[in-house]
Design a protein around this motif. Structure first.
Motif, PDB file in Angstrom:
ATOM      1  N   ALA A  36       0.833  -1.211   0.000  1.00 14.06           N
ATOM      2  CA  ALA A  36       0.000   0.000   0.000  1.00 14.06           C
ATOM      3  C   ALA A  36       0.865   1.258   0.000  1.00 14.06           C
ATOM      4  O   ALA A  36       0.573   2.230  -0.705  1.00 14.06           O
ATOM      5  N   VAL A  37       1.954   1.233   0.751  1.00 12.06           N
ATOM      6  CA  VAL A  37       2.832   2.406   0.818  1.00 12.06           C
ATOM      7  C   VAL A  37       3.530   2.622  -0.517  1.00 12.06           C
ATOM      8  O   VAL A  37       3.649   3.760  -0.987  1.00 12.06           O
ATOM      9  N   VAL A  38       3.966   1.538  -1.156  1.00 11.08           N
ATOM     10  CA  VAL A  38       4.580   1.657  -2.483  1.00 11.08           C
ATOM     11  C   VAL A  38       3.588   2.294  -3.449  1.00 11.08           C
ATOM     12  O   VAL A  38       3.941   3.188  -4.226  1.00 11.08           O
ATOM     13  N   GLY A  39       2.339   1.871  -3.406  1.00 10.97           N
ATOM     14  CA  GLY A  39       1.310   2.461  -4.270  1.00 10.97           C
ATOM     15  C   GLY A  39       1.096   3.942  -3.991  1.00 10.97           C
ATOM     16  O   GLY A  39       0.955   4.740  -4.926  1.00 10.97           O
ATOM     17  N   ASP A  40       1.087   4.307  -2.726  1.00 12.43           N
ATOM     18  CA  ASP A  40       0.926   5.724  -2.372  1.00 12.43           C
ATOM     19  C   ASP A  40       2.128   6.550  -2.815  1.00 12.43           C
ATOM     20  O   ASP A  40       1.979   7.682  -3.293  1.00 12.43           O
ATOM     21  N   VAL A  41       3.323   5.988  -2.676  1.00 12.01           N
ATOM     22  CA  VAL A  41       4.533   6.683  -3.131  1.00 12.01           C
ATOM     23  C   VAL A  41       4.481   6.867  -4.650  1.00 12.01           C
ATOM     24  O   VAL A  41       4.827   7.938  -5.164  1.00 12.01           O
ATOM     25  N   LEU A  42       4.017   5.854  -5.360  1.00  9.85           N
ATOM     26  CA  LEU A  42       3.881   5.965  -6.815  1.00  9.85           C
ATOM     27  C   LEU A  42       2.919   7.091  -7.173  1.00  9.85           C
ATOM     28  O   LEU A  42       3.210   7.922  -8.046  1.00  9.85           O
ATOM     29  N   GLY A  43       1.789   7.154  -6.492  1.00 12.67           N
ATOM     30  CA  GLY A  43       0.850   8.256  -6.729  1.00 12.67           C
ATOM     31  C   GLY A  43       1.470   9.607  -6.434  1.00 12.67           C
ATOM     32  O   GLY A  43       1.269  10.576  -7.167  1.00 12.67           O
ATOM     33  N   GLY A  44       2.258   9.665  -5.365  1.00 15.95           N
ATOM     34  CA  GLY A  44       2.943  10.905  -5.019  1.00 15.95           C
ATOM     35  C   GLY A  44       3.960  11.312  -6.067  1.00 15.95           C
ATOM     36  O   GLY A  44       4.089  12.496  -6.405  1.00 15.95           O
ATOM     37  N   LEU A  45       4.685  10.336  -6.616  1.00 14.39           N
ATOM     38  CA  LEU A  45       5.665  10.648  -7.664  1.00 14.39           C
ATOM     39  C   LEU A  45       4.975  11.183  -8.911  1.00 14.39           C
ATOM     40  O   LEU A  45       5.473  12.114  -9.554  1.00 14.39           O
ATOM     41  N   ARG A  46       3.846  10.611  -9.262  1.00 12.69           N
ATOM     42  CA  ARG A  46       3.117  11.099 -10.440  1.00 12.69           C
ATOM     43  C   ARG A  46       2.626  12.526 -10.224  1.00 12.69           C
ATOM     44  O   ARG A  46       2.680  13.357 -11.131  1.00 12.69           O
ATOM     45  N   ASP A 102       6.820   1.760  -9.991  1.00 11.51           N
ATOM     46  CA  ASP A 102       5.736   0.965 -10.564  1.00 11.51           C
ATOM     47  C   ASP A 102       6.175  -0.495 -10.707  1.00 11.51           C
ATOM     48  O   ASP A 102       5.416  -1.419 -10.399  1.00 11.51           O
ATOM     49  N   GLN A 103       7.391  -0.689 -11.167  1.00  9.21           N
ATOM     50  CA  GLN A 103       7.930  -2.048 -11.289  1.00  9.21           C
ATOM     51  C   GLN A 103       8.019  -2.703  -9.907  1.00  9.21           C
ATOM     52  O   GLN A 103       7.681  -3.884  -9.743  1.00  9.21           O
ATOM     53  N   ALA A 104       8.436  -1.950  -8.903  1.00 16.32           N
ATOM     54  CA  ALA A 104       8.505  -2.480  -7.535  1.00 16.32           C
ATOM     55  C   ALA A 104       7.114  -2.862  -7.044  1.00 16.32           C
ATOM     56  O   ALA A 104       6.935  -3.881  -6.374  1.00 16.32           O
ATOM     57  N   SER A 105       6.117  -2.059  -7.405  1.00 13.55           N
ATOM     58  CA  SER A 105       4.742  -2.350  -7.007  1.00 13.55           C
ATOM     59  C   SER A 105       4.258  -3.666  -7.597  1.00 13.55           C
ATOM     60  O   SER A 105       3.589  -4.460  -6.925  1.00 13.55           O
ATOM     61  N   VAL A 106       4.598  -3.912  -8.853  1.00 13.58           N
ATOM     62  CA  VAL A 106       4.219  -5.166  -9.496  1.00 13.58           C
ATOM     63  C   VAL A 106       4.826  -6.344  -8.737  1.00 13.58           C
ATOM     64  O   VAL A 106       4.138  -7.318  -8.408  1.00 13.58           O
ATOM     65  N   HIS A 107       6.115  -6.258  -8.434  1.00 21.66           N
ATOM     66  CA  HIS A 107       6.783  -7.338  -7.709  1.00 21.66           C
ATOM     67  C   HIS A 107       6.220  -7.481  -6.293  1.00 21.66           C
ATOM     68  O   HIS A 107       5.977  -8.593  -5.829  1.00 21.66           O
ATOM     69  N   SER A 108       6.016  -6.364  -5.629  1.00 23.69           N
ATOM     70  CA  SER A 108       5.494  -6.388  -4.267  1.00 23.69           C
ATOM     71  C   SER A 108       4.097  -6.997  -4.222  1.00 23.69           C
ATOM     72  O   SER A 108       3.763  -7.721  -3.282  1.00 23.69           O
ATOM     73  N   GLY A 109       3.306  -6.738  -5.244  1.00 17.03           N
ATOM     74  CA  GLY A 109       1.946  -7.273  -5.302  1.00 17.03           C
ATOM     75  C   GLY A 109       1.900  -8.781  -5.488  1.00 17.03           C
ATOM     76  O   GLY A 109       0.864  -9.406  -5.259  1.00 17.03           O
ATOM     77  N   ARG A 110       2.992  -9.370  -5.891  1.00 18.01           N
ATOM     78  CA  ARG A 110       3.044 -10.825  -6.094  1.00 18.01           C
ATOM     79  C   ARG A 110       3.446 -11.573  -4.823  1.00 18.01           C
ATOM     80  O   ARG A 110       3.510 -12.792  -4.822  1.00 18.01           O
ATOM     81  N   ALA A 129      19.461 -12.602  -2.742  1.00 18.48           N
ATOM     82  CA  ALA A 129      19.144 -11.172  -2.765  1.00 18.48           C
ATOM     83  C   ALA A 129      20.139 -10.321  -3.542  1.00 18.48           C
ATOM     84  O   ALA A 129      19.730  -9.483  -4.343  1.00 18.48           O
ATOM     85  N   PRO A 130      21.454 -10.483  -3.380  1.00 18.29           N
ATOM     86  CA  PRO A 130      22.387  -9.628  -4.128  1.00 18.29           C
ATOM     87  C   PRO A 130      22.366  -9.871  -5.633  1.00 18.29           C
ATOM     88  O   PRO A 130      22.803  -9.030  -6.396  1.00 18.29           O
ATOM     89  N   ARG A 131      21.875 -11.029  -6.082  1.00 15.47           N
ATOM     90  CA  ARG A 131      21.883 -11.331  -7.510  1.00 15.47           C
ATOM     91  C   ARG A 131      20.664 -10.790  -8.230  1.00 15.47           C
ATOM     92  O   ARG A 131      20.650 -10.724  -9.451  1.00 15.47           O
ATOM     93  N   ILE A 132      19.628 -10.412  -7.515  1.00 20.73           N
ATOM     94  CA  ILE A 132      18.416  -9.919  -8.152  1.00 20.73           C
ATOM     95  C   ILE A 132      18.707  -8.554  -8.759  1.00 20.73           C
ATOM     96  O   ILE A 132      19.177  -7.638  -8.083  1.00 20.73           O
TER      97      ILE A 132
END
Length: 162
Positions: A36-46, A102-110, A129-132
């Motif tokens: 939810a916070v990632v989504g709100d940050v995305l809205g704020g960036l837009r 937005d890409q982070a939101s897609v991953h986070s939503g999964r 984690a370091p290889r992602i």
């Protein structure tokens, strides 16, 4: 409370809200709240992208009255256009950050966050984690990781390109 009409008051409120968010996101009670916070940050960036474009336009729409502190109108016009150019560049960078969020939101939503962390998975997550996205140009170069970066066959780009 936002006024939706006074940019000075609303700008100060936005600054304070972001400061509060920076403080609040130091830890999460539930990792599922991050989506939810990632989504709100995305809205704020837009919205920030739009604000920067509008600030740029405001700097060039009234150049006939632009002056420097010593009263020079030509230098005032030049400064107004330089400010507008920098604001448009910032808007472009914020738009690019929005794509990454937005890409982070897609991953986070999964992610379906569980309640327990099986001990067997801890060493696995520390090695994966370091290889992602090892070739992600948005990653900060910290030099603190003790894990080797993944070897890629394509050359790594330097800097940011639009």
């Amino acid at each position: 409370m936002p006024t939706f009409q006074d940019p000075v008051v609303d700008g100060e409120e936005a600054c304070q809200a972001l400061r509060a968010l920076a403080h609040a996101t130091r830890s999460f009670d539930q990792p599922a709240q991050t989506y939810a916070v990632v989504g709100d940050v995305l809205g704020g960036l837009r919205s920030l992208e739009q604000v920067l474009e509008q600030l740029a336009s405001a700097h060039t729409s009234e150049t006939a009255i632009a002056r420097t502190d010593d009263g020079d109108p030509w230098a005032g016009i030049e400064e107004a256009h330089a400010a507008a150019s920098a604001l448009r560049r910032a808007s472009t960078l914020v738009a690019r950050a929005g794509l990454a969020v937005d890409q982070a939101s897609v991953h986070s939503g999964r992610i379906a966050w569980g309640t327990d962390t099986p001990a067997a998975l801890i060493p696995l997550t520390e090695s994966i984690a370091p290889r992602i996205d090892a070739d992600d140009s948005f990653q900060r170069a910290t030099g603190r990781s003790s894990f080797p970066r993944a070897v890629t066959t394509r050359p790594r780009r330097s800097g940011m390109s639009l």
